[in-house]
Design an enzyme around this catalytic site. Sequence first.
Site, PDB file in Angstrom:
ATOM      1  CG  MET A  13      -2.070  -0.996   1.141  1.00  0.00           C
ATOM      2  SD  MET A  13      -3.212  -0.689  -0.210  1.00  0.00           S
ATOM      3  CE  MET A  13      -4.082   0.767   0.374  1.00  0.00           C
ATOM      4  CG  ASN A 102      -8.074  -0.648   6.773  1.00  0.00           C
ATOM      5  OD1 ASN A 102      -8.630   0.394   6.435  1.00  0.00           O
ATOM      6  ND2 ASN A 102      -8.074  -1.728   6.026  1.00  0.00           N
ATOM      7  CB  SER A 128     -11.423   2.439   0.011  1.00  0.00           C
ATOM      8  OG  SER A 128     -12.002   1.306  -0.609  1.00  0.00           O
ATOM      9  CG  ASN A 186     -13.421  -1.575   4.869  1.00  0.00           C
ATOM     10  OD1 ASN A 186     -13.436  -0.665   4.033  1.00  0.00           O
ATOM     11  ND2 ASN A 186     -12.310  -2.145   5.266  1.00  0.00           N
ATOM     12  CD  GLU A 189     -14.779  -4.141   0.706  1.00  0.00           C
ATOM     13  OE1 GLU A 189     -14.413  -2.950   0.719  1.00  0.00           O
ATOM     14  OE2 GLU A 189     -14.000  -5.082   0.927  1.00  0.00           O
ATOM     15  CE  LYS A 261      -6.063  -8.418   5.167  1.00  0.00           C
ATOM     16  NZ  LYS A 261      -5.489  -7.361   4.309  1.00  0.00           N
ATOM     17  CG  HIS A 451     -37.308  -3.946  32.868  1.00  0.00           C
ATOM     18  ND1 HIS A 451     -36.247  -3.560  33.663  1.00  0.00           N
ATOM     19  CD2 HIS A 451     -37.149  -5.272  32.652  1.00  0.00           C
ATOM     20  CE1 HIS A 451     -35.473  -4.611  33.895  1.00  0.00           C
ATOM     21  NE2 HIS A 451     -36.005  -5.667  33.304  1.00  0.00           N
TER      22      HIS A 451
HETATM   23  P1  NBP Z   1       1.044  -4.468   6.006  1.00  0.00           P
HETATM   24  O1  NBP Z   1      -0.212  -4.236   6.732  1.00  0.00           O
HETATM   25  O2  NBP Z   1       1.408  -5.845   5.605  1.00  0.00           O
HETATM   26  O3  NBP Z   1       2.260  -3.861   6.879  1.00  0.00           O
HETATM   27  C1  NBP Z   1       3.601  -3.991   6.463  1.00  0.00           C
HETATM   28  C2  NBP Z   1       4.364  -2.696   6.721  1.00  0.00           C
HETATM   29  O4  NBP Z   1       4.306  -2.353   8.113  1.00  0.00           O
HETATM   30  C3  NBP Z   1       5.826  -2.854   6.369  1.00  0.00           C
HETATM   31  O5  NBP Z   1       6.275  -1.636   5.829  1.00  0.00           O
HETATM   32  C4  NBP Z   1       6.448  -3.122   7.735  1.00  0.00           C
HETATM   33  O6  NBP Z   1       7.814  -2.799   7.799  1.00  0.00           O
HETATM   34  C5  NBP Z   1       5.651  -2.173   8.576  1.00  0.00           C
HETATM   35  N1  NBP Z   1       5.732  -2.384  10.019  1.00  0.00           N
HETATM   36  C6  NBP Z   1       5.260  -3.389  10.794  1.00  0.00           C
HETATM   37 BR1  NBP Z   1       4.462  -4.887  10.152  1.00  0.00          BR
HETATM   38  N2  NBP Z   1       5.491  -3.230  12.093  1.00  0.00           N
HETATM   39  C7  NBP Z   1       6.181  -2.072  12.183  1.00  0.00           C
HETATM   40  C8  NBP Z   1       6.736  -1.352  13.280  1.00  0.00           C
HETATM   41  N3  NBP Z   1       6.618  -1.781  14.523  1.00  0.00           N
HETATM   42  N4  NBP Z   1       7.391  -0.195  12.997  1.00  0.00           N
HETATM   43  C9  NBP Z   1       7.503   0.240  11.750  1.00  0.00           C
HETATM   44  N5  NBP Z   1       6.993  -0.398  10.662  1.00  0.00           N
HETATM   45  C10 NBP Z   1       6.330  -1.527  10.887  1.00  0.00           C
HETATM   46  O7  NBP Z   1       1.120  -3.531   4.700  1.00  0.00           O
HETATM   47  P2  NBP Z   1       0.003  -3.134   3.626  1.00  0.00           P
HETATM   48  O8  NBP Z   1      -0.776  -4.310   3.171  1.00  0.00           O
HETATM   49  O9  NBP Z   1       0.727  -2.295   2.620  1.00  0.00           O
HETATM   50  O10 NBP Z   1      -1.014  -2.209   4.441  1.00  0.00           O
HETATM   51  C11 NBP Z   1      -0.598  -1.013   5.081  1.00  0.00           C
HETATM   52  C12 NBP Z   1      -1.789  -0.430   5.802  1.00  0.00           C
HETATM   53  O11 NBP Z   1      -2.802  -0.106   4.867  1.00  0.00           O
HETATM   54  C13 NBP Z   1      -2.434  -1.376   6.808  1.00  0.00           C
HETATM   55  O12 NBP Z   1      -2.870  -0.655   7.910  1.00  0.00           O
HETATM   56  C14 NBP Z   1      -3.614  -1.922   6.054  1.00  0.00           C
HETATM   57  O13 NBP Z   1      -4.653  -2.347   6.908  1.00  0.00           O
HETATM   58  C15 NBP Z   1      -4.018  -0.722   5.229  1.00  0.00           C
HETATM   59  N6  NBP Z   1      -4.776  -1.018   4.026  1.00  0.00           N
HETATM   60  C16 NBP Z   1      -4.463  -2.079   3.268  1.00  0.00           C
HETATM   61  C17 NBP Z   1      -5.182  -2.342   2.114  1.00  0.00           C
HETATM   62  C18 NBP Z   1      -4.823  -3.504   1.242  1.00  0.00           C
HETATM   63  O14 NBP Z   1      -5.559  -3.743   0.288  1.00  0.00           O
HETATM   64  N7  NBP Z   1      -3.738  -4.197   1.512  1.00  0.00           N
HETATM   65  C19 NBP Z   1      -6.218  -1.490   1.739  1.00  0.00           C
HETATM   66  C20 NBP Z   1      -6.494  -0.384   2.518  1.00  0.00           C
HETATM   67  C21 NBP Z   1      -5.765  -0.169   3.660  1.00  0.00           C
HETATM   68  P3  NBP Z   1       8.929  -3.925   7.401  1.00  0.00           P
HETATM   69  O15 NBP Z   1       9.052  -3.870   5.934  1.00  0.00           O
HETATM   70  O16 NBP Z   1      10.144  -3.440   8.105  1.00  0.00           O
HETATM   71  O17 NBP Z   1       8.437  -5.242   7.912  1.00  0.00           O
END
Ligand code: NBP
Length: 476
Positions: A13, A102, A128, A186, A189, A261, A451
């Site tokens: 993302m 999210n 989204s 969501n 959805e 999720k 009640h």
């Molecule tokens: P992920 O939700 O899989 O998160 C991975 C990222 O979080 C990596 O950059 C990772 O760094 C970093 N990270 C973690 Br895990 N723990 C960390 C910490 N303690 N400190 C710093 N960085 C940390 O990634 P995503 O699927 O790209 O989603 C990102 C956000 O967007 C989420 O909140 C998700 O719910 C939201 N979202 C996702 C979608 C979708 O379709 N996927 C849609 C809309 C919103 P690293 O590389 O060092 O491990």
Amino acid sequence: ATADIAVTGLAVMGRNLARNLARHGHVVGLHNRTKARTDELVAQFGSEGTFVAADSLADLVASLKRPRKVIIMVKAGAGTDAVIDELADLLEEGDIVVDGGNAHYADTRRREAALRERGLHFVGTGVSGGEEGALNGPSIMPGGTREAYSTLGPILESIAAVVDGTPCCVHVGADGAGHFVKMVHNGIEYADMQLIAEAYDLMRSLLGRTPAELAEVFQGWNEGDLESFLIEITAEVLATPDPRTGSGALVDVVLDQAEQKGTGRWTVQIALDLGTPVSGIAEAVFARSLSGHAEQRRAAAGVLPGPAGSVTVGEEFVEDVRRALYASKVVAYAQGFDMIRAGAAEYGWDIDLGAMATIWRGGCIIRARFLDRIREAYEKTPDLTSLLVDPYFASAVSEAQEAWRRVVATAAAAGVPAPGFASALAYYDGLRRDRLPASLVQGLRDLFGAHTYKRIDAEGTFHVDWSGDKSEQDAS
Ligand code: NBP
């Protein structure tokens, strides 16, 4: 300092949002906990725009023009708090921290209050559209202050999806409003997908159509009132054969246990607290739960009888199902919009419901032609008591209702579960009912728990002396 905005968290993302920003001419600071992701982005996509890669959050902050704008795109939860804590120590008054993950809106409210104390803006932002949307134009739902939006908004609007010249991004309301609206989005959805799945199941079970044949039905539906991303991809999934063999249907080899999720569950949990009946979303969440109880289902399958092949339907059933789907979908959206209004009242957010329909028209998973109608309904009547009473939707649902009733009755007679269709119809009938049996519920509550109840013909609160002479006492 040269960067206009920065992204930390460069998984799928964050990486795509950063590329989207760069493609729109913004100079983008980049950071990720594990540096390899940053390097990979620059190596693969560095030519798409101007990126400034940073090894640490301190370097990232140093690369930014003021007021600094940092988008956090890490896994929601503890990671977000860790990044915010580190960033807050590095930033200065007036800087803007954006959380595009999210997050639960209650966490966003807490984080916003904490950063406000330190003179920083915190903008919890719903994004989204999945990875595709992040890259090519998502629907963006930012909360936080108006002041923060005045600086940040134009950048977000420049990368959002655009429909009829209008970007799918608007300031939703203060603090957690953006994440609240994203949560309800969501939830809707979930409801939408459940209804589509029921439509598929009914036509398949009762008409014996193959997935490929049903793909064509959905493709046809995508040219009318139901035109939407979800209907379009339903046709695509149904038309897809098993990739391993190239024959049969993918949908026939996928394990029938739907996962989640958590945003659908949050929506229902919060709706219970707010007292807003989002039965369509709740049915969808529970239908996924039921699907996951594989052992329980197996045990019941051999024991619980039901009708077998006793119901035959004709070709016209397809059109009935289409109408039932449309009407049920209107109910799910009406409930979702009710919930946003209830949240706004609870938290003092000034949310323009028509604007929410407007920014969901593009970029997001529930994008649909019908959102234009919702936008029009709220533009005409901003304080609409329910989407269902808007003249357009009232007449659309009333035209559909005979088919809708036939489908629910047929599903019940045939033993095909259609909880989304059935509960939407029950909600519709409950909403339009002059008197509900809640009067009996009140009577029961008064009998077993004193009640009390109110009367239709007198002010005050009353109680019957149930164990005595059954006279009425004034309990006001
Ligand atoms: P992920 O939700 O899989 O998160 C991975 C990222 O979080 C990596 O950059 C990772 O760094 C970093 N990270 C973690 Br895990 N723990 C960390 C910490 N303690 N400190 C710093 N960085 C940390 O990634 P995503 O699927 O790209 O989603 C990102 C956000 O967007 C989420 O909140 C998700 O719910 C939201 N979202 C996702 C979608 C979708 O379709 N996927 C849609 C809309 C919103 P690293 O590389 O060092 O491990």
